[in-house]
Design an enzyme around this catalytic site. Structure first.
Site, PDB file in Angstrom:
ATOM      1  N   ASN A   1      -1.653  -3.639  -4.673  1.00 26.29           N
ATOM      2  CA  ASN A   1      -2.307  -3.808  -3.368  1.00 26.29           C
ATOM      3  C   ASN A   1      -3.370  -4.897  -3.427  1.00 26.29           C
ATOM      4  O   ASN A   1      -4.082  -5.045  -4.428  1.00 26.29           O
ATOM      5  CB  ASN A   1      -2.877  -2.482  -2.847  1.00 26.29           C
ATOM      6  CG  ASN A   1      -3.875  -1.826  -3.765  1.00 26.29           C
ATOM      7  OD1 ASN A   1      -3.787  -1.938  -4.980  1.00 26.29           O
ATOM      8  ND2 ASN A   1      -4.841  -1.118  -3.197  1.00 26.29           N
TER       9      ASN A   1
ATOM     10  N   GLU B   1      -6.445  -6.355  -1.100  1.00 27.79           N
ATOM     11  CA  GLU B   1      -7.268  -6.131   0.097  1.00 27.79           C
ATOM     12  C   GLU B   1      -8.001  -7.404   0.484  1.00 27.79           C
ATOM     13  O   GLU B   1      -8.100  -8.350  -0.301  1.00 27.79           O
ATOM     14  CB  GLU B   1      -8.246  -4.968  -0.177  1.00 27.79           C
ATOM     15  CG  GLU B   1      -7.489  -3.671  -0.435  1.00 27.79           C
ATOM     16  CD  GLU B   1      -8.397  -2.465  -0.649  1.00 27.79           C
ATOM     17  OE1 GLU B   1      -9.625  -2.630  -0.727  1.00 27.79           O
ATOM     18  OE2 GLU B   1      -7.843  -1.346  -0.735  1.00 27.79           O
TER      19      GLU B   1
ATOM     20  N   GLU C   1       3.593  -1.865  -2.506  1.00 25.43           N
ATOM     21  CA  GLU C   1       5.054  -1.835  -2.350  1.00 25.43           C
ATOM     22  C   GLU C   1       5.556  -3.064  -1.609  1.00 25.43           C
ATOM     23  O   GLU C   1       6.552  -3.684  -1.987  1.00 25.43           O
ATOM     24  CB  GLU C   1       5.503  -0.581  -1.570  1.00 25.43           C
ATOM     25  CG  GLU C   1       5.093   0.727  -2.187  1.00 25.43           C
ATOM     26  CD  GLU C   1       3.740   1.211  -1.674  1.00 25.43           C
ATOM     27  OE1 GLU C   1       2.768   0.432  -1.710  1.00 25.43           O
ATOM     28  OE2 GLU C   1       3.658   2.360  -1.244  1.00 25.43           O
TER      29      GLU C   1
ATOM     30  N   CYS D   1       3.110   4.411   2.420  1.00 22.03           N
ATOM     31  CA  CYS D   1       2.748   4.501   3.842  1.00 22.03           C
ATOM     32  C   CYS D   1       3.989   4.238   4.706  1.00 22.03           C
ATOM     33  O   CYS D   1       5.027   3.771   4.219  1.00 22.03           O
ATOM     34  CB  CYS D   1       1.638   3.501   4.177  1.00 22.03           C
ATOM     35  SG  CYS D   1       2.203   1.802   4.352  1.00 22.03           S
TER      36      CYS D   1
ATOM     37  N   CYS E   1       5.437   0.631   4.730  1.00 18.41           N
ATOM     38  CA  CYS E   1       6.191   0.295   3.511  1.00 18.41           C
ATOM     39  C   CYS E   1       7.564   0.968   3.525  1.00 18.41           C
ATOM     40  O   CYS E   1       8.563   0.392   3.089  1.00 18.41           O
ATOM     41  CB  CYS E   1       5.408   0.705   2.268  1.00 18.41           C
ATOM     42  SG  CYS E   1       3.990  -0.368   1.944  1.00 18.41           S
TER      43      CYS E   1
HETATM   44  N1  THU Z   1      -1.883   1.383  -0.382  1.00 21.64           N
HETATM   45  C1  THU Z   1      -0.793   0.897  -1.013  1.00 21.64           C
HETATM   46  O1  THU Z   1      -0.865  -0.087  -1.736  1.00 21.64           O
HETATM   47  N2  THU Z   1       0.384   1.539  -0.808  1.00 21.64           N
HETATM   48  C2  THU Z   1       0.556   2.603   0.011  1.00 21.64           C
HETATM   49  O2  THU Z   1       1.673   3.029   0.241  1.00 21.64           O
HETATM   50  C3  THU Z   1      -0.594   3.250   0.618  1.00 21.64           C
HETATM   51  C4  THU Z   1      -1.873   2.540   0.501  1.00 21.64           C
HETATM   52  C5  THU Z   1      -3.154   0.687  -0.553  1.00 21.64           C
HETATM   53  C6  THU Z   1      -3.646  -0.010   0.688  1.00 21.64           C
HETATM   54  C7  THU Z   1      -5.116  -0.082   0.425  1.00 21.64           C
HETATM   55  O3  THU Z   1      -5.385  -1.246  -0.338  1.00 21.64           O
HETATM   56  C8  THU Z   1      -5.398   1.140  -0.425  1.00 21.64           C
HETATM   57  O4  THU Z   1      -4.159   1.585  -0.926  1.00 21.64           O
HETATM   58  C9  THU Z   1      -6.091   2.271   0.308  1.00 21.64           C
HETATM   59  O5  THU Z   1      -5.386   2.641   1.433  1.00 21.64           O
END
Ligand code: THU
Length: 157
Positions: free
Chosen positions: A62, A64, A75, A112, A115
C-alpha cells in the site's frame, strides 16, 4: 417470494507450512512485500503478491498520499503492475498480508471492495480463476476464486 441463499466455502490453515508449495511461496512473497508499504497516515502495512501463469510473482504494497484518495491498496498496486508488465498472463493467485509496524496481524488481512472488483475483472479478462490467500499470524484463509469473496460480481458492461 422465494428465499435464496448464497453459500461460499474456503480453506483454513493454521500455518504457512500447511499450504501447497506454490501458495506457500506466494504467501511468503506477500509478507516480504509488507516492507515496501508506505503508510505514514494509517501505519497499517499491507503487502500483496500475484502469481502469473508464467510463474512470475509480482509484489505490491500500500502507498499512501497526503491527498488521501491518491493512495492505493497493496492488492491493486500489485495487480496493476502485473497487468501493465504482463498483459497476456493470467493472474492465477493473489496473496495478501497486513499488520501494524510491519508485524503480521493476528486476523487475516481481507481485501477492500474496490480491490475485489479489480480482482474480478482480471479474472474475467483472462478467463482463469484467481485464488485469494489472506494471511494472518497463525491463521490463513484460501478462497479458490474471486466469486467466493465477491458474490454477484458486476460485469455487465
Ligand atoms: N489497504 C490495503 O492495502 N488493502 C486493503 O485491502 C485494505 C486496506 C491499505 C489502504 C491504507 O493504506 C491502509 O491499508 C489502511 O486502510
Amino acid at each position: 417470494m422465494t428465499e435464496k441463499e448464497i453459500k461460499i466455502s474456503f480453506h483454513e490453515y493454521k500455518s504457512l507450512d500447511e499450504l501447497e508449495p506454490l501458495d506457500k511461496e506466494l504467501a511468503h512473497a506477500a509478507i516480504e512485500a509488507m516492507s515496501g508499504s508506505y503508510a505514514p497516515y494509517s501505519h497499517f502495512n499491507v503487502g500483496a503478491a500475484v502469481r502469473l501463469s508464467n510463474g512470475v510473482i509480482v509484489k505490491g504494497a500500500n502507498q499512501e498520499n497526503a491527498a488521501f484518495p491518491s493512495g492505493l491498496c497493496a492488492e491493486r498496486t500489485a495487480m496493476f503492475a502485473a497487468g501493465a508488465s504482463y498483459p497476456d498472463k493470467a493472474m492465477e493467485s493473489l496473496a495478501l498480508a497486513g499488520g501494524v509496524m510491519g508485524r503480521l496481524a493476528k486476523s487475516p488481512a481481507t481485501p477492500c471492495g474496490a480491490c475485489r472488483q479489480v480482482m474480478a475483472q482480471y479474472q474475467a479478462k483472462h478467463g482463469h480463476p484467481m485464488s485469494v490467500i489472506m494471511i494472518g499470524d497463525g491463521i490463513i484463509w484460501k478462497f479458490d476464486k474471486v466469486d467466493d469473496i465477491l458474490p454477484l460480481i458486476f460485469d455487465s458492461i
